[in-house]
Design a protein around this motif. Structure first.
Motif: not given
Length: 387
Positions: A85, A90-91, A96, A154, A184-185, A210, A213
């Motif tokens: 991520a 996005a956790r 995604v 997401r 987002l990723a 995800i 990070r």
């Protein structure tokens, strides 16, 4: 196009196993150049999946995706796995689905710095719409472990490059977050798969769980814990998406067959060109009658499933002899016909489901032939009435 088959590709064995665990009866399929796929059905459905491993990187992913598209002519190609991520949107564990893909390593180096010149591919409209629908319904996830929360889907951009990103403070990390701040990723294969789909006219969906990070913690114990969970979540959403894609294709094929039947009935009501006679039917009701058009009888009485299946076999053999159906499709179609016929003959508890599933798989295989699809429609209903 194989309307009942979706190609799913992964880069890592961990991701491959997560998808494979969703399949029933996977069988090895060897490409003439040595690439190995496994073909199975999503458990409890008639949706076929051809699963392949690309290894890391956009270049390898593009080649294997191209090979899979040429080999299977799928309804769609899904690339499934894990990603890092770029933001807190996005956790960990979330999925995604790419609305578009950036090949972010495109650029030009000038005296005042590196200027971004990415290539961009948008996701196919139909797949994006279906993905959004499934996210709203939100019943795709496997049972969530007691220690975890329900993963969310997401939608946004995914950045695809050629190196592993695992920093927030490196020059490249800052550059990516500056120029691709809507991504987002970040990962390493989506651009290759998107390009292969674009060149071959195949719809592509990129689906990533995800797992980290991309901030320097990628090799930590926490990352090792989240990788299999993120891969499992991506596999769950992707296989559900594949099932719905195939269902839509089947519904479209049935709709086309219905329109073809309607057109045939209208033509039959005006004239029978085979013998030059004119036919007209006007009545309050017609029961247990037969109408013959171009020598093909269509009955409205009870269906003898075994007999009708033999008629379908003859129709299939004729199309194969004419070259309209290739050898592989013909072989798979005959296998499904045999399974349906055996279930109909046994007529035991469970026969109904076995025959219905076989006929639905058969319908997907011959979806490009509306007349044959129309012939199968009442047989699927009859199979549902078995004991």
């Amino acid at each position: 196009m194989s309307k009942d088959l979706v190609v799913i590709l992964t880069a890592l064995n961990l991701e491959y196993q997560a998808v494979r665990g969703k399949l029933a009866g996977p069988r090895s399929h060897l490409h003439e150049r040595g690439t190995r796929f496994e073909v199975g059905t999503v458990q409890g459905t008639s949706c076929r999946v051809a699963l392949g491993l690309t290894s890391k990187g956009n270049h390898s992913a593009a080649v294997i995706a191209e090979r899979a598209i040429q080999e299977f002519s799928p309804a769609a190609v899904l690339f499934v796995g894990v990603a890092g991520a770029l933001w807190d949107t996005a956790r960990l564990g979330d999925v995604v689905m790419a609305t578009h893909v950036y090949a972010y390593h495109g650029g030009t180096s000038e005296d005042d710095g590196l200027k971004a010149r990415p290539r961009v591919w948008e996701a196919a409209h139909g797949i994006s719409q279906l993905g959004s629908h499934l996210a709203r319904v939100n019943d795709w996830a496997d049972e969530t472990p007691a220690r975890g929360r329900t993963p969310q889907v997401r939608f946004g951009a995914i950045a695809a490059g050629e190196i592993v990103q695992n920093s927030k403070i490196s020059a490249e990390a800052r550059w990516i977050r500056q120029h691709y701040n809507d991504a987002l990723a970040i990962e390493m294969e989506a651009a290759g798969v998107a390009q292969a789909g674009h060149l071959n006219g195949a719809p592509v969906a990129i689906i990533r769980g995800i797992s980290d990070r991309a901030d320097g913690t990628k090799s930590s114990a926490k990352d090792r814990d989240w990788q299999p969970r993120a891969a499992a979540n991506a596999a769950a959403f992707a296989t559900r998406l594949a099932v719905e894609l195939v269902s839509e294709q089947e519904q479209m094929a049935m709709s086309q067959a219905d329109r073809a039947q309607t057109s045939d009935r209208r033509t039959a009501g005006v004239s029978n060109t085979a013998n030059g006679s004119t036919v007209g039917i006007m009545a309050g009701s017609v029961k247990e009658s037969s109408v013959y058009v171009h020598g093909a009888p269509r009955t409205t009485g009870p269906v003898d499933l075994v007999t009708e299946l033999e008629g379908v076999r003859e129709h299939l053999n004729r199309l194969h002899a004419e070259g309209a159906i290739d050898d592989d499709t013909n072989c798979e179609a005959r296998t499904e016909l045999d399974a349906a016929r055996l279930a109909a003959q046994e007529n035991t508890p469970g026969s109904s489901r076995a025959a219905t599933m076989a006929l639905k798989r058969l319908r997907g295989l011959i979806a490009d032939f509306p007349e044959l699809v129309a012939r199968l429609a009442p047989l699927v209903v009859a199979a549902g009435d078995l004991s």
